[in-house]
Scaffold this motif. Structure first.
Motif, PDB file in Angstrom:
ATOM      1  N   GLU A  13       0.793  -1.223   0.000  1.00 56.51           N
ATOM      2  CA  GLU A  13       0.000   0.000   0.000  1.00 56.51           C
ATOM      3  C   GLU A  13       0.831   1.281   0.000  1.00 56.51           C
ATOM      4  N   ASN A  14       2.123   1.197   0.229  1.00 57.10           N
ATOM      5  CA  ASN A  14       2.972   2.393   0.212  1.00 57.10           C
ATOM      6  C   ASN A  14       3.681   2.610  -1.120  1.00 57.10           C
ATOM      7  N   LEU A  33      -5.962  -2.352  -7.363  1.00 62.71           N
ATOM      8  CA  LEU A  33      -5.180  -1.225  -6.842  1.00 62.71           C
ATOM      9  C   LEU A  33      -5.930  -0.487  -5.743  1.00 62.71           C
ATOM     10  N   GLN A  34      -6.856  -1.176  -5.124  1.00 61.74           N
ATOM     11  CA  GLN A  34      -7.734  -0.575  -4.116  1.00 61.74           C
ATOM     12  C   GLN A  34      -6.965   0.096  -2.979  1.00 61.74           C
ATOM     13  N   PHE A  35      -5.886  -0.502  -2.533  1.00 55.94           N
ATOM     14  CA  PHE A  35      -5.140  -0.001  -1.383  1.00 55.94           C
ATOM     15  C   PHE A  35      -3.880   0.759  -1.756  1.00 55.94           C
ATOM     16  N   GLN A  40       2.002   7.331  -7.535  1.00 56.48           N
ATOM     17  CA  GLN A  40       2.199   8.573  -8.269  1.00 56.48           C
ATOM     18  C   GLN A  40       2.518   8.289  -9.730  1.00 56.48           C
ATOM     19  N   MET A  41       3.113   7.128  -9.987  1.00 58.78           N
ATOM     20  CA  MET A  41       3.501   6.760 -11.342  1.00 58.78           C
ATOM     21  C   MET A  41       3.112   5.310 -11.580  1.00 58.78           C
ATOM     22  N   LEU A  58      -7.238   6.775  -7.414  1.00 57.94           N
ATOM     23  CA  LEU A  58      -5.808   6.994  -7.167  1.00 57.94           C
ATOM     24  C   LEU A  58      -5.503   8.492  -7.195  1.00 57.94           C
ATOM     25  N   SER A  59      -5.824   9.156  -6.128  1.00 53.07           N
ATOM     26  CA  SER A  59      -5.794  10.624  -6.075  1.00 53.07           C
ATOM     27  C   SER A  59      -4.398  11.239  -6.112  1.00 53.07           C
ATOM     28  N   ASN A  60      -3.360  10.452  -5.995  1.00 52.99           N
ATOM     29  CA  ASN A  60      -1.986  10.959  -6.078  1.00 52.99           C
ATOM     30  C   ASN A  60      -1.315  10.653  -7.409  1.00 52.99           C
ATOM     31  N   LEU A  61      -2.019   9.953  -8.274  1.00 50.80           N
ATOM     32  CA  LEU A  61      -1.439   9.517  -9.548  1.00 50.80           C
ATOM     33  C   LEU A  61      -1.211  10.703 -10.481  1.00 50.80           C
TER      34      LEU A  61
END
Length: 100
Positions: A13-14, A33-35, A40-41, A58-61
């Motif tokens: 998850e990290n 990819l739920q967790f 970011q990439m 995926l809010s950081n993607l």
């Protein structure tokens, strides 16, 4: 080669960067990819993905490469998070359609 379905990534998850090109992936799957919300990439190029699903959370993607798959259509506002800065979709069947 991880097979036709993207799965078993819940233990990581990290993850911030994930390279999965050339893996014969056919589907992403609802829980794949739920967790992995720290991604970011993500590189899913050169697979056999036909439909974009389960990426909008995926809010950081910021970078997504889905080039050279079997995707026929997509809706950028619906299928991807607004955080996307670089989106690569080249060499998918939708680009080969006759513009007439």
């Amino acid at each position: 080669n991880i097979g036709p379905k993207l799965q078993h990534l819940e233990f990581f998850e990290n993850l911030e960067t994930l390279f999965l090109q050339y893996n014969c992936i056919e589907t992403i799957g609802a829980n794949s990819l739920q967790f992995n919300i720290n991604l970011q990439m993500l590189n899913l190029s050169n697979n056999k993905i036909k439909e974009i699903e389960c990426l909008d959370h995926l809010s950081n993607l910021a970078f997504l490469d889905m080039s050279s798959n079997l995707i026929e259509s997509y809706n950028p506002k619906k299928d991807f998070p607004p955080s996307i800065i670089i989106l690569r979709m080249a060499d998918n069947p939708f680009e080969k359609e006759d513009p007439k």
